[in-house]
Write an enzyme that holds these catalytic residues in place. Structure first.
Site, PDB file in Angstrom:
ATOM      1  N   PHE A 301       0.793  -1.224   0.000  1.00  0.00           N
ATOM      2  CA  PHE A 301       0.000   0.000   0.000  1.00  0.00           C
ATOM      3  C   PHE A 301       0.831   1.282   0.000  1.00  0.00           C
ATOM      4  O   PHE A 301       0.283   2.382  -0.040  1.00  0.00           O
ATOM      5  CB  PHE A 301      -1.032   0.026   1.134  1.00  0.00           C
ATOM      6  CG  PHE A 301      -0.515  -0.261   2.527  1.00  0.00           C
ATOM      7  CD1 PHE A 301       0.654   0.276   3.017  1.00  0.00           C
ATOM      8  CD2 PHE A 301      -1.264  -1.077   3.374  1.00  0.00           C
ATOM      9  CE1 PHE A 301       1.089   0.026   4.301  1.00  0.00           C
ATOM     10  CE2 PHE A 301      -0.834  -1.339   4.671  1.00  0.00           C
ATOM     11  CZ  PHE A 301       0.348  -0.778   5.127  1.00  0.00           C
ATOM     12  N   ARG A 316      -9.242  -1.268   7.521  1.00  0.00           N
ATOM     13  CA  ARG A 316      -9.767  -1.708   8.812  1.00  0.00           C
ATOM     14  C   ARG A 316      -8.625  -2.146   9.719  1.00  0.00           C
ATOM     15  O   ARG A 316      -7.933  -3.093   9.445  1.00  0.00           O
ATOM     16  CB  ARG A 316     -10.761  -2.869   8.643  1.00  0.00           C
ATOM     17  CG  ARG A 316     -11.341  -3.330   9.988  1.00  0.00           C
ATOM     18  CD  ARG A 316     -12.135  -4.617   9.855  1.00  0.00           C
ATOM     19  NE  ARG A 316     -12.625  -5.091  11.150  1.00  0.00           N
ATOM     20  CZ  ARG A 316     -11.881  -5.816  12.012  1.00  0.00           C
ATOM     21  NH1 ARG A 316     -10.635  -6.142  11.708  1.00  0.00           N
ATOM     22  NH2 ARG A 316     -12.402  -6.207  13.169  1.00  0.00           N
ATOM     23  N   HIS A 320      -3.373   2.445  12.408  1.00  0.00           N
ATOM     24  CA  HIS A 320      -2.848   2.738  13.751  1.00  0.00           C
ATOM     25  C   HIS A 320      -1.450   2.149  13.946  1.00  0.00           C
ATOM     26  O   HIS A 320      -0.755   2.517  14.890  1.00  0.00           O
ATOM     27  CB  HIS A 320      -3.794   2.190  14.830  1.00  0.00           C
ATOM     28  CG  HIS A 320      -3.812   0.696  14.915  1.00  0.00           C
ATOM     29  ND1 HIS A 320      -4.486  -0.088  14.006  1.00  0.00           N
ATOM     30  CD2 HIS A 320      -3.221  -0.172  15.779  1.00  0.00           C
ATOM     31  CE1 HIS A 320      -4.317  -1.361  14.302  1.00  0.00           C
ATOM     32  NE2 HIS A 320      -3.549  -1.453  15.376  1.00  0.00           N
TER      33      HIS A 320
END
Length: 419
Positions: A301, A316, A320
């Site tokens: 990504f 999802r 974090h």
């Protein structure tokens, strides 16, 4: 009188009232009183009303214990206790002590010493250090037996993996934090964390370190999957807050790993065509299941997004784990594939404001947050931090909604690309 309204007296009342309610429920259900003894049930699930009493009891006992210790003991004793528990737990697992103590009955220190090849005297010394923390007990002189907590250690391999990770990663990472922050004060480089400095590791991130250490990666993956089995991380929370105008079209689940969440969304919204993206190693364990509307695609990504016709992208419980600068890189990698109105859904932790959580919840959240820092140079962001990292990625990312599903650890942030 001031005594009658002191915090300690209020806490004692909370403890008494909630303990009574829990014990009444257990008696009604044919359960034994609260205990960590060898015959205690290993895992009791309470209905919501009684679970609320249990949480209130935990919060009150934590706070009352802190008040009773006072500032000096509070700074001296708990850290020492943690060190002891870490060390004894690691000893128990490294020497398979839990497996060699019978689940019923007991074993003599002498016999156990011969089995695990540790001297009787030192074996007894280490195990007795764990007994005040409910690890084993002596039913008779010279013999050792299981408590409920060590039975769990013997029966559940995930407990062993979690304990190993706690020692090999979490505890180790904390010891390297000071050096890491002296070298990288902004904590923006995942290659310069408390963990990497403590281990002397040269990998570009914790994930690259795990790729080089397959057994550690196995434990890490297994523990993360176990966490996600908790009801607080259930895919139903995402489904229940899913945007009503995004129930058809093409969705890319970035970092979707095994596809468990993608299949849950596909079952609920059959009009969605879902592409699950992750690194090749993660996709090796992807769920094998026939589905016309879920497919898998290897993708890093940090590279430009290859899917050009998606209506939405989902992260999802992914972002974090990364510092702000890397979250910005991840979001910017989407831009070449975005059209006006394309949505980005972030379903992740949002840190509540300080002093708005119960004591036990706040400690849990701050424990996780501290772990994110020492292992990844990441954080559990509050609302303002999420909005800031999103807007700094590009001003065309507009946060249009934030939702907090009830009983969920994760919350939904809806972003629309508005060039």
């Amino acid at each position: 009188m001031a005594f009658n309204t002191s915090r300690s007296v209020c806490l004692a009342k909370i403890i008494a009232e909630n303990t009574t309610k829990i014990e009444i429920y257990r008696e009604e259900q044919g359960l034994p009183p609260l205990s960590l003894g060898p015959d205690a049930p290993l895992d009791v699930k309470y209905p919501d009303s009684v679970e609320g009493c249990r949480r209130a009891l935990i919060d009150a006992t934590l706070e009352l214990s802190d008040l009773a210790m006072g500032p000096v003991e509070l700074r001296l004793l708990p850290g020492w206790a943690v060190l002891t528990m870490f060390g004894v737990t690691q000893f128990i697992f490294d020497f398979d002590i839990a497996q060699h103590v019978p689940l019923t009955g007991d074993v003599s220190y002498d016999d156990l010493s011969k089995t695990v090849n540790v001297g009787t005297s030192v074996l007894r010394q280490v195990l007795r250090a764990g007994m005040p923390y409910h690890m084993f007990y002596e039913p008779r002189p010279g013999h050792v037996a299981h408590t409920a907590t060590t039975k769990v250690m013997a029966r559940d391999p995930l407990i062993k993996d979690w304990s190993s990770l706690s020692t090999d990663i979490i505890f180790t990472a904390g010891t390297g934090l000071t050096e890491a922050l002296r070298k990288e004060p902004a904590a923006n480089d995942p290659a310069k964390t408390g963990f990497t400095f403590a281990k002397g590791a040269s990998e570009s991130s914790m994930y690259m370190y795990l790729e080089q250490h397959p057994e550690l990666a196995r434990k890490f993956t297994g523990v993360m999957r176990a966490f996600q089995k908790d009801e607080a991380y259930s895919p139903r929370h995402l489904i229940n807050t899913w945007p009503k105008d995004l129930q058809t079209g093409k969705l890319v689940d970035i970092g979707g790993s095994t596809g468990a969440v993608a299949f849950a969304l596909a079952d609920e919204f059959p009009g969605l065509e879902i592409v699950v993206q992750d690194l090749p190693g993660a996709l090796e364990t992807a769920q094998v299941r026939e589905s016309n509307n879920v497919s898998f695609m290897p993708h890093d990504f940090f590279n430009d997004q290859p899917v050009k016709d998606a209506d939405a992208f989902l992260f999802r419980w992914v972002l974090h784990n990364w510092p702000d600068m890397h979250v910005q890189r991840i979001l910017r990698a989407l831009i070449p594939s975005l059209r006006p109105g394309t949505k980005i859904i972030i379903f992740d932790d949002i840190m509540p404001p300080a002093d708005t959580m119960s004591l036990s919840v706040e400690r849990y959240q701050r424990n996780v947050d501290f772990g994110m820092l020492t292992i990844f140079n990441a954080k559990i962001r509050d609302v303002e931090e999420w909005e800031q990292v999103i807007s700094q990625s590009d001003q065309c990312f507009k946060v249009t909604d934030i939702r907090y599903p009830e009983n969920s650890r994760l919350s939904l942030i809806e972003i629309v690309w508005q060039p």
